[in-house]
Design a protein around this motif. Structure first.
Motif, PDB file in Angstrom:
ATOM      1  N   ASN A  77       0.771  50.245  27.784  1.00 10.87           N
ATOM      2  CA  ASN A  77       0.380  50.176  26.382  1.00 10.87           C
ATOM      3  C   ASN A  77       1.318  51.072  25.571  1.00 10.87           C
ATOM      4  N   PRO A  78       2.573  50.635  25.388  1.00  8.17           N
ATOM      5  CA  PRO A  78       3.557  51.497  24.730  1.00  8.17           C
ATOM      6  C   PRO A  78       3.195  51.774  23.266  1.00  8.17           C
ATOM      7  N   SER A  79       3.493  52.983  22.843  1.00  6.96           N
ATOM      8  CA  SER A  79       3.242  53.358  21.451  1.00  6.96           C
ATOM      9  C   SER A  79       4.230  52.647  20.533  1.00  6.96           C
ATOM     10  N   LYS A  80       3.900  52.587  19.265  1.00  3.81           N
ATOM     11  CA  LYS A  80       4.777  51.970  18.271  1.00  3.81           C
ATOM     12  C   LYS A  80       6.122  52.697  18.245  1.00  3.81           C
ATOM     13  N   LEU A  84       9.761  51.052  18.841  1.00  5.64           N
ATOM     14  CA  LEU A  84      10.816  51.165  17.833  1.00  5.64           C
ATOM     15  C   LEU A  84      12.095  51.754  18.424  1.00  5.64           C
ATOM     16  N   PHE A  85      11.955  52.763  19.282  1.00  4.54           N
ATOM     17  CA  PHE A  85      13.130  53.361  19.920  1.00  4.54           C
ATOM     18  C   PHE A  85      13.860  52.316  20.765  1.00  4.54           C
ATOM     19  N   GLU A  86      13.103  51.583  21.567  1.00  4.46           N
ATOM     20  CA  GLU A  86      13.712  50.557  22.411  1.00  4.46           C
ATOM     21  C   GLU A  86      14.377  49.472  21.570  1.00  4.46           C
ATOM     22  N   GLN A  87      13.749  49.071  20.462  1.00  2.00           N
ATOM     23  CA  GLN A  87      14.332  48.060  19.574  1.00  2.00           C
ATOM     24  C   GLN A  87      15.619  48.566  18.924  1.00  2.00           C
TER      25      GLN A  87
END
Length: 131
Positions: A77-80, A84-87
């Motif tokens: 359940n990754p945090s927003k 965002l970091f991965e994106q």
């Protein structure tokens, strides 16, 4: 060539992550590596985001910007913020490298913590070697 790397703390991963993302976008060609530094604190998994940039121009200075340990880490359940970091890494054509490390609270001061992290990254050939 002797590279002088230095950690630059932006904050604890709340609003400061947007500054990190902007640095990544505007310096995309200078990104050396992006890091997802995984640790545990008070029984909870947390992470830091860090991005190392290649020296600018003829400089020997390698900045490593870090958002320190304020991001909960949960693979299922990754945090927003993690998403965002991965994106942003993907948009900059860089894959974040996951590294498990000790929490900064294990060290008397941040400078010792940064030396520890630098050693881990260098030992794993993720930073240029000392010369």
């Amino acid at each position: 060539m002797l590279i002088n790397e230095q950690f630059i703390k932006l904050g604890h991963g709340y609003g400061d992550i947007y500054e990190l993302f902007e640095l990544m976008k505007t310096n995309e060609k200078r990104i050396h590596h992006a890091f997802l530094l995984l640790t545990e604190h008070e029984g909870k998994a947390v992470c830091s985001f860090a991005v190392a940039f290649k020296p600018a121009g003829g400089s020997q200075f390698m900045p490593i910007y870090i958002c320190l340990e304020g991001i909960p880490y949960d693979v299922e359940n990754p945090s927003k913020r993690l998403t965002l970091f991965e994106q942003n890494c993907e948009a900059c054509n860089v894959t974040p490298i996951q590294v498990a490390i000790k929490h900064s609270s294990h060290f008397e001061e941040y400078e010792l913590y940064y030396q520890y992290v630098t050693g881990i990254l260098r030992m794993n050939h993720l930073l240029p070697p000392l010369q």
